[in-house]
Design a protein around this motif. Structure first.
Motif, PDB file in Angstrom:
ATOM      1  N   ALA A 250      -4.052  93.784 -13.782  1.00 10.41           N
ATOM      2  CA  ALA A 250      -4.219  95.119 -14.374  1.00 10.41           C
ATOM      3  C   ALA A 250      -5.658  95.546 -14.108  1.00 10.41           C
ATOM      4  O   ALA A 250      -6.558  94.699 -14.044  1.00 10.41           O
ATOM      5  CB  ALA A 250      -3.951  95.071 -15.872  1.00 10.41           C
ATOM      6  N   ILE A 251      -5.848  96.844 -13.925  1.00  8.59           N
ATOM      7  CA  ILE A 251      -7.227  97.349 -13.748  1.00  8.59           C
ATOM      8  C   ILE A 251      -7.465  98.509 -14.705  1.00  8.59           C
ATOM      9  O   ILE A 251      -6.902  99.593 -14.522  1.00  8.59           O
ATOM     10  CB  ILE A 251      -7.508  97.778 -12.288  1.00  8.59           C
ATOM     11  CG1 ILE A 251      -7.261  96.596 -11.329  1.00  8.59           C
ATOM     12  CG2 ILE A 251      -8.944  98.294 -12.159  1.00  8.59           C
ATOM     13  CD1 ILE A 251      -7.689  96.860  -9.890  1.00  8.59           C
ATOM     14  N   PRO A 252      -8.260  98.271 -15.745  1.00  9.49           N
ATOM     15  CA  PRO A 252      -8.569  99.351 -16.691  1.00  9.49           C
ATOM     16  C   PRO A 252      -9.514 100.384 -16.070  1.00  9.49           C
ATOM     17  O   PRO A 252     -10.208 100.090 -15.088  1.00  9.49           O
ATOM     18  CB  PRO A 252      -9.257  98.633 -17.855  1.00  9.49           C
ATOM     19  CG  PRO A 252      -9.192  97.177 -17.558  1.00  9.49           C
ATOM     20  CD  PRO A 252      -8.890  97.006 -16.106  1.00  9.49           C
ATOM     21  N   ASP A 253      -9.517 101.549 -16.680  1.00  9.09           N
ATOM     22  CA  ASP A 253     -10.293 102.674 -16.158  1.00  9.09           C
ATOM     23  C   ASP A 253     -11.752 102.582 -16.616  1.00  9.09           C
ATOM     24  O   ASP A 253     -12.230 103.417 -17.378  1.00  9.09           O
ATOM     25  CB  ASP A 253      -9.644 103.972 -16.665  1.00  9.09           C
ATOM     26  CG  ASP A 253     -10.288 105.198 -16.065  1.00  9.09           C
ATOM     27  OD1 ASP A 253     -11.031 105.054 -15.077  1.00  9.09           O
ATOM     28  OD2 ASP A 253     -10.056 106.302 -16.584  1.00  9.09           O
ATOM     29  N   VAL A 254     -12.415 101.536 -16.165  1.00  6.88           N
ATOM     30  CA  VAL A 254     -13.823 101.356 -16.534  1.00  6.88           C
ATOM     31  C   VAL A 254     -14.569 100.884 -15.290  1.00  6.88           C
ATOM     32  O   VAL A 254     -14.091  99.980 -14.598  1.00  6.88           O
ATOM     33  CB  VAL A 254     -13.982 100.249 -17.611  1.00  6.88           C
ATOM     34  CG1 VAL A 254     -15.459 100.041 -17.938  1.00  6.88           C
ATOM     35  CG2 VAL A 254     -13.206 100.585 -18.865  1.00  6.88           C
ATOM     36  N   LYS A 255     -15.713 101.496 -15.039  1.00  7.42           N
ATOM     37  CA  LYS A 255     -16.541 101.011 -13.923  1.00  7.42           C
ATOM     38  C   LYS A 255     -17.791 100.351 -14.492  1.00  7.42           C
ATOM     39  O   LYS A 255     -18.383 100.854 -15.445  1.00  7.42           O
ATOM     40  CB  LYS A 255     -16.931 102.167 -13.007  1.00  7.42           C
ATOM     41  CG  LYS A 255     -15.832 102.503 -12.023  1.00  7.42           C
ATOM     42  CD  LYS A 255     -16.325 103.391 -10.919  1.00  7.42           C
ATOM     43  CE  LYS A 255     -15.221 103.527  -9.862  1.00  7.42           C
ATOM     44  NZ  LYS A 255     -15.586 104.478  -8.835  1.00  7.42           N
ATOM     45  N   THR A 256     -18.160  99.225 -13.909  1.00  6.22           N
ATOM     46  CA  THR A 256     -19.376  98.546 -14.357  1.00  6.22           C
ATOM     47  C   THR A 256     -20.303  98.360 -13.153  1.00  6.22           C
ATOM     48  O   THR A 256     -19.890  98.506 -12.003  1.00  6.22           O
ATOM     49  CB  THR A 256     -19.053  97.158 -14.954  1.00  6.22           C
ATOM     50  OG1 THR A 256     -18.523  96.328 -13.922  1.00  6.22           O
ATOM     51  CG2 THR A 256     -18.058  97.255 -16.100  1.00  6.22           C
ATOM     52  N   THR A 257     -21.506  97.988 -13.450  1.00  2.00           N
ATOM     53  CA  THR A 257     -22.505  97.865 -12.403  1.00  2.00           C
ATOM     54  C   THR A 257     -22.313  96.608 -11.568  1.00  2.00           C
ATOM     55  O   THR A 257     -22.020  95.531 -12.110  1.00  2.00           O
ATOM     56  CB  THR A 257     -23.913  97.830 -13.037  1.00  2.00           C
ATOM     57  OG1 THR A 257     -24.044  98.970 -13.873  1.00  2.00           O
ATOM     58  CG2 THR A 257     -25.007  97.831 -11.978  1.00  2.00           C
ATOM     59  N   GLY A 258     -22.460  96.754 -10.281  1.00  2.00           N
ATOM     60  CA  GLY A 258     -22.431  95.607  -9.389  1.00  2.00           C
ATOM     61  C   GLY A 258     -23.496  95.801  -8.320  1.00  2.00           C
ATOM     62  O   GLY A 258     -24.235  96.786  -8.348  1.00  2.00           O
ATOM     63  N   VAL A 259     -23.526  94.860  -7.386  1.00  2.00           N
ATOM     64  CA  VAL A 259     -24.484  94.983  -6.299  1.00  2.00           C
ATOM     65  C   VAL A 259     -23.805  94.535  -5.015  1.00  2.00           C
ATOM     66  O   VAL A 259     -23.068  93.551  -4.988  1.00  2.00           O
ATOM     67  CB  VAL A 259     -25.776  94.180  -6.598  1.00  2.00           C
ATOM     68  CG1 VAL A 259     -25.476  92.724  -6.871  1.00  2.00           C
ATOM     69  CG2 VAL A 259     -26.794  94.326  -5.488  1.00  2.00           C
TER      70      VAL A 259
END
Ligand code: XMP
Length: 325
Positions: A250-259
């Motif tokens: 499942a992929i929730p509708d939230v974006k988090t920081t990555g690099v």
């Protein structure tokens, strides 16, 4: 005798021989019921509707019209498999409906899980009814009803419906050749009819499909990410022995920081879920070997655009449901 009650004398179908005897019996019964008239069947690619389709093709050939609605929420490769197995191998009279834009346009911006389900269910019926209205001379509706559906509807657990729940106003006589069978028997019959293992031993998949795993308002890019990540998880966890009852992403509708490549890379978190259960009423999270988890992690971040984080959902039901929505 109530046709919806399994006779006590009916032997459990556990062997290819018993399956073949059942198939012969049902072929005769369907031919007697249908004669030279036509049957319409919504073919989702799930176990029950696939087994009914294969059985009806044997019984009445071209008098069966299958409709496969691609609502855009199917798993990777599913519509292609339905077409290759039924149209190409079994010679089915198959109408393929590409309704992807229609469903995704209706779902755009909708984030409430129940509203999403209702839109998907209602749209499915609309598309199917439209296809049915284009056809002439249909008098029967094939359905992949199985015995637990009948028992649960008798017990008032859920309304008796199948494959999307056909509307009451469909004034067709039903053809339900596997309605007295349990799921394990349907699989034995499916094998005997020559369906591929990937269809017969498929894990359960909800009617609203990946729609309930693209958590929140569905967007095409995140839906694609769910589909790709799910294909990886099915391939990897599918190698476990024994294989879990159900496993997906499942992929929730939230974006988090990555690099990535030295730059900030905002991305989604793909959530892996694998559970075991007997009846889906309660469920236990399955222990996935660390080596498998890390391989899945590496593949998802490398192969799925937009994902920068991989999580493992190890919740049990209750308190968490199996699906995220
Ligand atoms: P939950 O999330 O309620 O899921 O713990 C229990 C089982 O049911 C499946 N499921 C569905 N199946 N239509 C279906 O045909 C649906 O709307 C639906 N919602 C959940 C789920 O995949 C799990 O196996």
């Amino acid at each position: 005798m109530d046709p919806n009650v399994r006779p006590e004398t009916m032997e459990r179908i556990t062997t290819p021989e018993l399956a073949r005897a059942f198939i012969d019996e049902q072929i005769a019964a369907v031919r007697a019921q249908v004669g030279d008239r036509k049957v319409l069947l919504a073919l989702s690619g799930g176990v029950d509707s696939s087994v009914v389709a294969a059985l009806l093709i044997r019984a009445i050939g071209d008098q069966l019209v299958c409709v496969h609605v691609n609502h855009g929420l199917l798993r990777k490769g599913e519509p292609e498999q339905v077409i290759s197995v039924f149209r190409e191998e079994l010679g089915a009279n198959l109408i393929y409906v590409d309704a992807v834009d229609r469903f995704l346009d209706k779902l755009a911006g909708v984030d409430d899980p129940e509203t999403k389900r209702k839109i998907i269910g209602a749209e499915f019926i609309d598309v199917f009814a439209e296809e049915a209205s284009k056809l002439e001379g249909i008098e029967f509706l094939g359905q992949g009803t199985i015995y637990p559906d009948i028992l649960e509807s008798k017990d008032g657990i859920k309304a008796h419906h199948n494959v999307g729940g056909m509307p009451e106003e469909f004034d067709f006589e039903l053809v339900e050749p596997v309605k007295l069978l349990y799921k394990d028997e349907v699989r034995v019959v499916g094998k005997a009819l020559g369906l591929p293992d990937s269809m017969v031993y498929r894990q359960p998949f909800p009617g609203p499909g990946l729609g309930v795993r693209c958590v929140g308002a569905i967007t095409r890019d995140r839906l694609e990410a769910v589909r790709e990540a799910d294909a990886i998880v099915r391939e990897e966890i599918g190698r476990m022995d024994p294989v879990p009852w159900q496993y997906f992403v499942a992929i929730p509708d939230v974006k988090t920081t990555g690099v990535k490549d030295g730059k900030r890379y905002m991305g989604w978190a793909a959530v892996i879920r694998a559970i075991n259960t007997v009846d889906a009423v309660t469920a236990r999270s399955v222990e996935i070997p660390w080596e498998m988890l890390t391989r899945i992690r590496d593949r998802i971040v490398a192969e799925v655009p937009g994902v920068n984080r991989v999580l493992w959902d190890l919740s049990d039901k209750p308190v968490s449901t199996i699906e995220w929505e």
